[in-house]
Structure formats: structure tokens, C-alpha cells
Write an enzyme that holds these catalytic residues in place. Structure first.
Site, PDB file in Angstrom:
ATOM      1  N   GLU A  35       1.019  -1.274   0.048  1.00  0.00           N
ATOM      2  CA  GLU A  35      -0.039   0.070  -0.321  1.00  0.00           C
ATOM      3  C   GLU A  35       1.138   1.379   0.514  1.00  0.00           C
ATOM      4  O   GLU A  35       0.075   2.262  -0.817  1.00  0.00           O
ATOM      5  CB  GLU A  35      -1.471  -0.112   1.003  1.00  0.00           C
ATOM      6  N   CYS A 190     -12.447   3.439 -14.367  1.00  0.00           N
ATOM      7  CA  CYS A 190     -13.071   4.243 -14.491  1.00  0.00           C
ATOM      8  C   CYS A 190     -11.630   5.400 -14.343  1.00  0.00           C
ATOM      9  O   CYS A 190     -11.269   6.016 -13.761  1.00  0.00           O
ATOM     10  CB  CYS A 190     -13.289   4.861 -13.399  1.00  0.00           C
ATOM     11  N   CYS A 197     -16.435   3.731 -19.557  1.00  0.00           N
ATOM     12  CA  CYS A 197     -18.054   3.820 -19.466  1.00  0.00           C
ATOM     13  C   CYS A 197     -18.779   2.477 -19.497  1.00  0.00           C
ATOM     14  O   CYS A 197     -19.443   1.401 -18.994  1.00  0.00           O
ATOM     15  CB  CYS A 197     -18.785   4.709 -19.053  1.00  0.00           C
ATOM     16  N   CYS A 200     -17.927  -0.445 -17.264  1.00  0.00           N
ATOM     17  CA  CYS A 200     -18.078  -0.531 -16.354  1.00  0.00           C
ATOM     18  C   CYS A 200     -18.946  -1.013 -15.451  1.00  0.00           C
ATOM     19  O   CYS A 200     -20.238  -0.768 -16.237  1.00  0.00           O
ATOM     20  CB  CYS A 200     -17.919   1.293 -15.924  1.00  0.00           C
ATOM     21  N   CYS A 206     -24.152   5.328 -11.619  1.00  0.00           N
ATOM     22  CA  CYS A 206     -22.844   6.554 -11.713  1.00  0.00           C
ATOM     23  C   CYS A 206     -24.182   7.639 -12.528  1.00  0.00           C
ATOM     24  O   CYS A 206     -24.290   7.619 -13.803  1.00  0.00           O
ATOM     25  CB  CYS A 206     -21.823   5.765 -12.759  1.00  0.00           C
TER      26      CYS A 206
HETATM   27 FE1  SF4 Z   1     -16.685   6.135 -13.941  1.00  0.00          FE
HETATM   28 FE2  SF4 Z   1     -19.434   6.738 -13.429  1.00  0.00          FE
HETATM   29 FE3  SF4 Z   1     -18.272   5.741 -16.354  1.00  0.00          FE
HETATM   30 FE4  SF4 Z   1     -17.834   4.124 -13.999  1.00  0.00          FE
HETATM   31  S1  SF4 Z   1     -19.711   4.979 -15.081  1.00  0.00           S
HETATM   32  S2  SF4 Z   1     -15.615   4.201 -15.825  1.00  0.00           S
HETATM   33  S3  SF4 Z   1     -18.120   5.453 -12.014  1.00  0.00           S
HETATM   34  S4  SF4 Z   1     -17.572   7.648 -14.799  1.00  0.00           S
END
Ligand code: SF4
Length: 376
Positions: A35, A190, A197, A200, A206
Site C-alpha cells: 500500500e 474509471c 463507462c 463499467c 453512476c
Molecule cells: Fe467511472 Fe462512472 Fe464511467 Fe464507471 S460509469 S467508468 S464509475 S464514470
């Protein structure tokens, strides 16, 4: 509809990262080390340092017992050296105050030197299964977008509000998988620019993506003010030896070994004008630190091998905190990366006597100085 956390957990299990060396353990020493190394540093770089560091310091007691110089040497090239100093200090506190065992709660971990709230939570989640929220830079970006959080993250109040969001989103179980999932999302999906997106798992939840504005977040209005400075470096050598000085215990590259530094090319040219041997200026360059553009003008000066020891000492006496290293010894010492690069002897191209350069020449050279962004 599955919750945000359930989406992250499910995605992490199928698409997240599982093979990083620090993911195969619940040993808090190893997790803590990873970390700290990963702060401000990419995974690919950390992979080169993690195993050799563990080989030299296999547990917290070995790290605590090692000289700081040795720790800095193993950290050399990773940058942000205060991390290495805090690592060493923290190991000593774990040994002296906790019997060599890391505390099992995030709140107690966060009281140790160099362990911030997010790092403490990550260790507690991965090693002890504690339900604790993380909020490192990547996770701030993910959560700010998911929530379309428009608070200015340069303001502590806004950061506190985002911490509350992070805590509210925590799942009741599988917190280790969720924590890793958030990290993986921030690192691989992200992204700061052009987030993926469409790939995602939390896209349906989101707000920023739904509004078509993910890159508006996170909001950070106050920018750190950058400054600039210039110095001349003396790369003094004699035979296979180089003269390095230990930097002060605080400030840039605290405690590391570096070349003697003067305020300007003119000052160094004047100082070296009567020295025996040969000198030539190496290309100037700008080293970029977090808040500072540091332009450096290195002068390589080779003293004759046959010089009397007393005459050599008269030159180096100006830097009493320095000493001679063979090049092999220097490579094993704690050196910032630009210092290390200049250890290699050049081919002597454009050799000139260290004549006093003109002010215009200096300005031209500074303009031409490399602007490549180097690791600190
Ligand atoms: Fe990022 Fe939202 Fe796009 Fe996912 S949907 S990559 S969380 S901006």
C-alpha cells in the site's frame, strides 16, 4: 437492482486483479508495504521493487533493525522518499510499542507513522476483514463520479463529505473483495481521462456517466502553486570514485546521497577555476517534483589520480557531510534517480574547460533544458 457494492464485488471476482504478489497474503506487513509503495506509483514500477525489498527486509523486525541508509538504498528510484523514512519509523514503532505485531483495527493503524486513514482501512479490510472505507486518489475519482459529487476536493469539508459517502456505500460483507474492486475500477476502468463507462459494472448507478459528464469530476479548484529553482551540481570524480554528500534530514530527498550543490553555474565555475584536472558541463535538465521544477546544471570534474591527498582534501573540505564512494558502492546507496543517472561516466563529448558561462548562455541553456517529467 443490485446495490453499488454488489456490482463492485461481482465484477471484482470475475474481472478484477487477483495475481498481484501482495494479493496472495493476509500478512499486514506485506500488505502495508504494498500500500505504501503504491501511493503515487504505478503497479508496474512497484512490481520491480516489492520482491527485492521483501528479500532484504522479510518482516517488520528486520526492517526496524536495519539502518535507515539501507532502507533508503532499497527505495532508491521509487521516489517520494518520505515514504521510506516513515516506513522505517513505523516498523520501529510496531516493534517497540506493539511487540512486532500490527494492530488489527483501522483506527489503531492510522495512529502509526506514515499510515493515513485510507491505507489503514485497506490493511484492516484485507488482513482483518474490518468494515472500513478507503478513499485514495483513484477511489475519490470513482465515488465523485458515481455520486456526481461537486464539492471541491481541495477543501477538507468536501473530502469529509466524500468520506461519509464512502462509508455509506460499504457492504455488510466481502469488504476485502469490495475494497480491491474499488481499487481495480479506479486503476483500470474509471480512468482520469476517457473512462471506460461502457465496460463499467457500476454504470447504471453512476450519476456522472448518466449525465454524460464523467470527466467533470472530481472537482478540485485550488491548484498547488508550483515554484522553480536552479542549481549547479558538481559531479566530482577521481579514478573510480565519486564524491557524494548526504542531504539534510529534512527537505527534498532528505537523508539521501547527492552531488554537491551550488547556487549557480557561475558560482561553480568560479570555485573550480583553479582546480587541477578537467571539467565539462553536461546537458542541463529540469527535474519535476510535486510542487517544484528544479533545473540542474551538472559539471563533471575529474581530478588527476596523481594528486596529493592533502590537495584533494582541500577541495572536498567544503562539503564535510560528504565522502568518496566507488561507483559500485554508490549504486548500492540511497540515491535520487537523477543523481544515479549521472553516475555513469559519459563519453566526454563537448569537453570544455569550466569557463565562466555568460548570463545569456545560461538563459538559453535553461530554455533548452529538458522538460521531461521525471520521477522524483
Ligand atoms: Fe467511472 Fe462512472 Fe464511467 Fe464507471 S460509469 S467508468 S464509475 S464514470
Amino acid at each position: 437492482m443490485p446495490s453499488f457494492a454488489a456490482r463492485v464485488v461481482r465484477w471484482q471476482r470475475t474481472h478484477g486483479r487477483h495475481d498481484l504478489p501482495w494479493q496472495r497474503t493476509r500478512d499486514p506487513y506485506r500488505v502495508w508495504l504494498s500500500e505504501v509503495m503504491l501511493q503515487q506509483t504505478q503497479v508496474a514500477t512497484v512490481l520491480r521493487y516489492y520482491a527485492p525489498f521483501l528479500e532484504r527486509f522479510p518482516d517488520v523486525r528486520a526492517l526496524a533493525a536495519a539502518p535507515l541508509d539501507d532502507v533508503l538504498a532499497r527505495w532508491s528510484g521509487l521516489g517520494y522518499y518520505s515514504r521510506a523514512r516513515n516506513l522505517h519509523r513505523c516498523a520501529q514503532v510496531v516493534v517497540s510499542d506493539h511487540g512486532g505485531r500490527f494492530p488489527g483495527r483501522a483506527s489503531a493503524l492510522a495512529a502509526l507513522p506514515g499510515i493515513g486513514r485510507s491505507t489503514a482501512a485497506a490493511i484492516a479490510a484485507f488482513c482483518f476483514g474490518e468494515r472500513a472505507a478507503i478513499l485514495d486518489g483513484n477511489v475519490k475519482r470513482v465515488l465523485a463520479r458515481v455520486r456526481a459529487f461537486d464539492g471541491d476536493l481541495a477543501e477538507p469539508r468536501a473530502v469529509d463529505a466524500l468520506w461519509r459517502e464512502a462509508e455509506a456505500l460499504l457492504p455488510a460483507r466481502d469488504v476485502d473483495v469490495y475494497t480491491q474492486g474499488l481499487m481495480d475500477l479506479g486503476a483500470t476502468v474509471c480512468l482520469a481521462r476517457a473512462p471506460h463507462c461502457l465496460l463499467c459494472p457500476v454504470q447504471p448507478a453512476c450519476s456522472a456517466s448518466q449525465a454524460g459528464t464523467p470527466e467533470v469530476y472530481p472537482v478540485k479548484r485550488r491548484r498547488a502553486r508550483r515554484s522553480a529553482r536552479e542549481h549547479a551540481w558538481l559531479c566530482l570524480e577521481r579514478g573510480d570514485r565519486v564524491w557524494l554528500v548526504q542531504r539534510p534530514p529534512s527537505g527534498i530527498w532528505a537523508g539521501l546521497w547527492s552531488w554537491p550543490e551550488l547556487d549557480s553555474r557561475e558560482a561553480l565555475a568560479a570555485l573550480s577555476a583553479a582546480w587541477p584536472g578537467r571539467g565539462h558541463w553536461l546537458p542541463s535538465f529540469t527535474h519535476v517534483l510535486t510542487h517544484l521544477d528544479w533545473t540542474l546544471h551538472p559539471l563533471r570534474w575529474t581530478l588527476p589520480r596523481a594528486m596529493r591527498a592533502a590537495d584533494v582534501a582541500a577541495i572536498t573540505a567544503r562539503w564535510p557531510e560528504g565522502r568518496w564512494f566507488t561507483r559500485a558502492e554508490a549504486r548500492d546507496a540511497g540515491l535520487p534517480s537523477p543523481v544515479r543517472r549521472l553516475l555513469t561516466p559519459d563519453d566526454g563529448a563537448a569537453v570544455v574547460r569550466a569557463a565562466r558561462p555568460s548570463a545569456e548562455g545560461n538563459r538559453r541553456r535553461a530554455r533548452a533544458a529538458s522538460s521531461g517529467r521525471a520521477a522524483p
